[in-house]
Design an enzyme around this catalytic site. Structure first.
Site, mmCIF file in Angstrom:
data_model
loop_
_atom_site.group_PDB
_atom_site.id
_atom_site.type_symbol
_atom_site.label_atom_id
_atom_site.label_comp_id
_atom_site.label_asym_id
_atom_site.label_seq_id
_atom_site.Cartn_x
_atom_site.Cartn_y
_atom_site.Cartn_z
ATOM 1 C CB SER A 162 -1.398 -0.141 0.948
ATOM 2 O OG SER A 162 -1.776 0.916 1.074
ATOM 3 C CG ASP A 186 -7.141 -2.924 -2.869
ATOM 4 O OD1 ASP A 186 -8.049 -2.055 -1.487
ATOM 5 O OD2 ASP A 186 -6.008 -3.193 -3.123
ATOM 6 C CG HIS A 240 -6.195 -2.156 0.783
ATOM 7 N ND1 HIS A 240 -5.418 -1.824 -0.417
ATOM 8 C CD2 HIS A 240 -5.322 -2.106 2.048
ATOM 9 C CE1 HIS A 240 -4.549 -1.272 0.185
ATOM 10 N NE2 HIS A 240 -4.211 -1.346 1.688
#
Length: 232
Positions: free
Chosen positions: A124, A179, A211
């Site tokens: 991320s 996600d 995610h």
């Protein structure tokens, strides 16, 4: 590694299976996480340590700083941003974070690890920072990976490559189609823009992945890292 480096990224975790390593992997966690946190997450997904017999794996923790998407509350984030959106302008804190993490790369070089045997990446926000490091500041490294990650639509990374694309770091990217935090389209668009500028890389996906980290993803990543930094 110097005491000042360890202090800056405390807690800083180093996974090393042999006393002597010939390469390094720097793994940057996502927003609000820590070095020990991402290491433990990888262990739980793999069922074993995320480690290599010839590589030192470094899990730094971002220095706490105010984070605007949380109303200015202090969190372990690599940089600040106004909101979680591909259209938000990058802040100066991103360049500052690159300079901070560059000290880790420089420490590895001082320890005898050539830059072309260093891989940097992350999950991320950590993956975003790794892309900035690879394509703006450390173009000699062996590879960069970005998991469930992104670049802003008008990222300075694209500008840097357009100005000097003579040496482009190989890229491994993975993004789940489910996600809901960093949308799949955002990650794919980032990859396609980098590819259009000459970056050679791999983009993998899983239809059910949110995610999060996934065993198949990490196994593919490990294979790719070994290809980029072979055991001498």
């Amino acid at each position: 590694m110097s005491a000042s480096i360890v202090q800056k990224f405390r807690p800083l975790i180093i996974a090393q299976t042999n006393t002597k390593c010939t390469g390094s992997v720097i793994f940057l966690h996502g927003s609000g996480d820590t070095g020990p946190g991402i290491r433990q997450w990888l262990q739980s997904v793999l069922g074993e340590e995320f480690a290599f017999p010839h590589l030192r794996v470094i899990f730094p923790t971002a220095p706490p700083r105010p984070y605007s998407p949380m109303g200015g509350a202090v969190s372990t984030v690599w940089f600040d941003r106004d909101q979680i959106s591909p259209f938000t302008a990058e802040t100066e804190s991103l360049t500052t974070a690159c300079k901070e993490v560059s000290h880790l790369i420089e420490a590895e070089v001082k320890n005898g690890i050539p830059k072309n045997r260093i891989v940097i990446g992350g999950f991320s926000m950590g993956g975003c920072l790794a892309l900035h490091l690879a394509y703006r500041f450390h173009k000699e490294i062996a590879g960069v990976f970005a998991l469930s990650s992104f670049l802003q639509t008008e990222s300075s990374v694209y500008k840097s490559i357009k100005e000097d694309g003579s040496s482009l770091v190989p890229l491994f990217q993975f993004h789940g189609k489910k996600d809901c935090l960093v949308m799949y389209e955002w990650g794919e668009d980032s990859f396609q823009k980098l590819k259009s500028l000459g970056v050679e890389g791999q983009f993998h996906t899983l239809s059910h992945l949110q995610h999060e980290l996934n065993r198949k993803e990490i196994e593919l990543l490990k294979q790719w890292i070994v290809e980029k930094v072979r055991n001498n």
